[in-house]
Design an enzyme around this catalytic site. Structure first.
Site, PDB file in Angstrom:
ATOM      1  N   GLU A 109     -32.341 -13.605  -1.168  1.00 18.22           N
ATOM      2  CA  GLU A 109     -32.060 -14.942  -0.628  1.00 18.22           C
ATOM      3  C   GLU A 109     -32.629 -15.066   0.791  1.00 18.22           C
ATOM      4  O   GLU A 109     -32.793 -14.068   1.502  1.00 18.22           O
ATOM      5  CB  GLU A 109     -30.526 -15.173  -0.650  1.00 18.22           C
ATOM      6  N   ASP A 110     -32.916 -16.301   1.194  1.00 15.04           N
ATOM      7  CA  ASP A 110     -33.454 -16.508   2.545  1.00 15.04           C
ATOM      8  C   ASP A 110     -32.345 -16.460   3.600  1.00 15.04           C
ATOM      9  O   ASP A 110     -32.475 -15.802   4.621  1.00 15.04           O
ATOM     10  CB  ASP A 110     -34.238 -17.834   2.629  1.00 15.04           C
ATOM     11  N   ASP A 113     -25.483 -19.310   4.577  1.00 12.13           N
ATOM     12  CA  ASP A 113     -24.975 -20.275   5.551  1.00 12.13           C
ATOM     13  C   ASP A 113     -23.494 -20.499   5.232  1.00 12.13           C
ATOM     14  O   ASP A 113     -22.638 -19.723   5.646  1.00 12.13           O
ATOM     15  CB  ASP A 113     -25.831 -21.537   5.417  1.00 12.13           C
ATOM     16  N   LYS A 141     -25.766 -16.356   8.705  1.00  9.33           N
ATOM     17  CA  LYS A 141     -25.115 -17.154   9.762  1.00  9.33           C
ATOM     18  C   LYS A 141     -23.610 -17.125   9.509  1.00  9.33           C
ATOM     19  O   LYS A 141     -23.050 -18.101   8.996  1.00  9.33           O
ATOM     20  CB  LYS A 141     -25.593 -18.608   9.694  1.00  9.33           C
ATOM     21  N   PHE A 162     -30.395 -24.065  13.379  1.00  7.07           N
ATOM     22  CA  PHE A 162     -31.172 -24.408  12.186  1.00  7.07           C
ATOM     23  C   PHE A 162     -32.534 -23.756  12.370  1.00  7.07           C
ATOM     24  O   PHE A 162     -33.231 -24.000  13.355  1.00  7.07           O
ATOM     25  CB  PHE A 162     -31.307 -25.920  12.002  1.00  7.07           C
ATOM     26  N   VAL A 163     -32.899 -22.890  11.426  1.00  3.95           N
ATOM     27  CA  VAL A 163     -34.118 -22.105  11.602  1.00  3.95           C
ATOM     28  C   VAL A 163     -35.185 -22.465  10.563  1.00  3.95           C
ATOM     29  O   VAL A 163     -34.873 -22.944   9.464  1.00  3.95           O
ATOM     30  CB  VAL A 163     -33.828 -20.581  11.552  1.00  3.95           C
ATOM     31  N   ASP A 169     -37.786 -23.996   5.407  1.00  9.12           N
ATOM     32  CA  ASP A 169     -38.431 -25.269   5.727  1.00  9.12           C
ATOM     33  C   ASP A 169     -37.557 -26.214   6.527  1.00  9.12           C
ATOM     34  O   ASP A 169     -36.345 -26.011   6.671  1.00  9.12           O
ATOM     35  CB  ASP A 169     -38.787 -25.985   4.417  1.00  9.12           C
ATOM     36  N   ARG A 175     -42.769 -23.687   6.284  1.00 11.54           N
ATOM     37  CA  ARG A 175     -42.582 -22.443   5.518  1.00 11.54           C
ATOM     38  C   ARG A 175     -43.684 -21.435   5.837  1.00 11.54           C
ATOM     39  O   ARG A 175     -43.508 -20.238   5.650  1.00 11.54           O
ATOM     40  CB  ARG A 175     -42.613 -22.733   4.011  1.00 11.54           C
TER      41      ARG A 175
HETATM   42  P1  5GP Z   1     -25.377 -22.045   1.694  1.00 11.75           P
HETATM   43  O1  5GP Z   1     -24.803 -23.081   2.611  1.00 11.75           O
HETATM   44  O2  5GP Z   1     -25.035 -22.342   0.272  1.00 11.75           O
HETATM   45  O3  5GP Z   1     -24.985 -20.642   2.124  1.00 11.75           O
HETATM   46  O4  5GP Z   1     -26.946 -22.109   1.864  1.00 11.75           O
HETATM   47  C1  5GP Z   1     -27.710 -22.962   1.067  1.00 11.75           C
HETATM   48  C2  5GP Z   1     -29.139 -23.064   1.499  1.00 11.75           C
HETATM   49  O5  5GP Z   1     -29.195 -23.882   2.666  1.00 11.75           O
HETATM   50  C3  5GP Z   1     -29.900 -21.813   1.909  1.00 11.75           C
HETATM   51  O6  5GP Z   1     -30.375 -21.030   0.841  1.00 11.75           O
HETATM   52  C4  5GP Z   1     -31.059 -22.451   2.652  1.00 11.75           C
HETATM   53  O7  5GP Z   1     -32.061 -22.867   1.750  1.00 11.75           O
HETATM   54  C5  5GP Z   1     -30.405 -23.652   3.318  1.00 11.75           C
HETATM   55  N1  5GP Z   1     -30.152 -23.368   4.748  1.00 11.75           N
HETATM   56  C6  5GP Z   1     -29.009 -22.987   5.336  1.00 11.75           C
HETATM   57  N2  5GP Z   1     -29.184 -22.801   6.665  1.00 11.75           N
HETATM   58  C7  5GP Z   1     -30.493 -23.068   6.904  1.00 11.75           C
HETATM   59  C8  5GP Z   1     -31.315 -23.039   8.091  1.00 11.75           C
HETATM   60  O8  5GP Z   1     -30.905 -22.732   9.224  1.00 11.75           O
HETATM   61  N3  5GP Z   1     -32.637 -23.380   7.917  1.00 11.75           N
HETATM   62  C9  5GP Z   1     -33.169 -23.738   6.716  1.00 11.75           C
HETATM   63  N4  5GP Z   1     -34.475 -24.050   6.684  1.00 11.75           N
HETATM   64  N5  5GP Z   1     -32.427 -23.765   5.580  1.00 11.75           N
HETATM   65  C10 5GP Z   1     -31.107 -23.426   5.682  1.00 11.75           C
END
Ligand code: 5GP
Length: 189
Positions: A109-110, A113, A141, A162-163, A169, A175
């Site tokens: 996973e990237d 959050d 995070k 926010f990165v 992206d 990206r």
């Molecule tokens: P979750 O909130 O379910 O943990 O994360 C869902 C998705 O939100 C992540 O896989 C990612 O694609 C996007 N996301 C969360 N934080 C960031 C951020 O800081 N930057 C970007 N570009 N995407 C984010």
């Protein structure tokens, strides 16, 4: 083909500052690739990437692994609003096309959050009885967590920025940056 035009952002001014360099990413990816390779027990490994954000990380971690390894891709869309936790809110828009019961599965996973996407994807894949299931994330995070979730391997822990970059992206751009940067959310350049 449709004719929708898209406004291209003022690219460079939105890159506030680099928070993780290309060299730091390379070193961390090599270390984790070695750890995964060292733990190989002769049974197949399947890396499962969550599109789109993890595809760059996936390509690099795959090449840092030196034992037999397969890849699979899923696309998960989150439909949670900021304040509510509704049932079944992560929708799988593209699923794996294979049985995973004979694999050590590693979800790639990237970023974690709120934790909701991975919690739901983990529950879904666990129900398919893989040999084992681990989560590998490039970024974490923890201050943003809305559900309890801890990745098995996390390369970098970051504050609530926010990165962008290295696959992540903003509006589908950025990206291609080779590093992770903080996005400049200020209006006007
Ligand atoms: P979750 O909130 O379910 O943990 O994360 C869902 C998705 O939100 C992540 O896989 C990612 O694609 C996007 N996301 C969360 N934080 C960031 C951020 O800081 N930057 C970007 N570009 N995407 C984010």
């Amino acid at each position: 083909m449709n004719n929708v035009t898209k406004t291209i952002p003022e690219f460079n001014s939105k890159i506030k500052r680099v928070i993780i360099t290309e060299d730091e990413i390379k070193a961390a990816v090599a270390k984790v690739g070695k750890e995964i390779s060292d733990g190989y027990d002769g049974r197949p490994i399947l890396l499962v990437s969550i599109l789109k954000g993890a595809f760059v990380f996936m390509a690099d971690i795959l090449r840092a692994i030196t034992v037999p390894c397969e890849v699979g891709f899923m696309c998960a869309k989150s439909y949670y609003s900021n304040s509510t936790v509704s049932a079944g809110a992560v929708k799988i828009t593209m699923d794996l096309d294979q049985d995973i019961s004979n694999y050590h599965v590693i979800i790639v996973e990237d970023i974690v959050d709120t934790g909701r996407t991975l919690r739901d994807v983990v529950n879904l894949l666990k129900a398919r009885n893989p040999l084992s299931l681990r989560v590998l994330t490039l970024l974490d995070k923890p201050s943003r967590r809305k559900v309890e979730f801890t990745a098995d391997i996390s390369l970098f822990t970051i504050p609530d920025y926010f990165v962008i970059g290295y696959g992540l992206d903003c509006g589908e751009f950025y990206r291609n940056l080779p590093y992770i940067a903080e996005y400049n959310e200020e209006k006007g350049e």
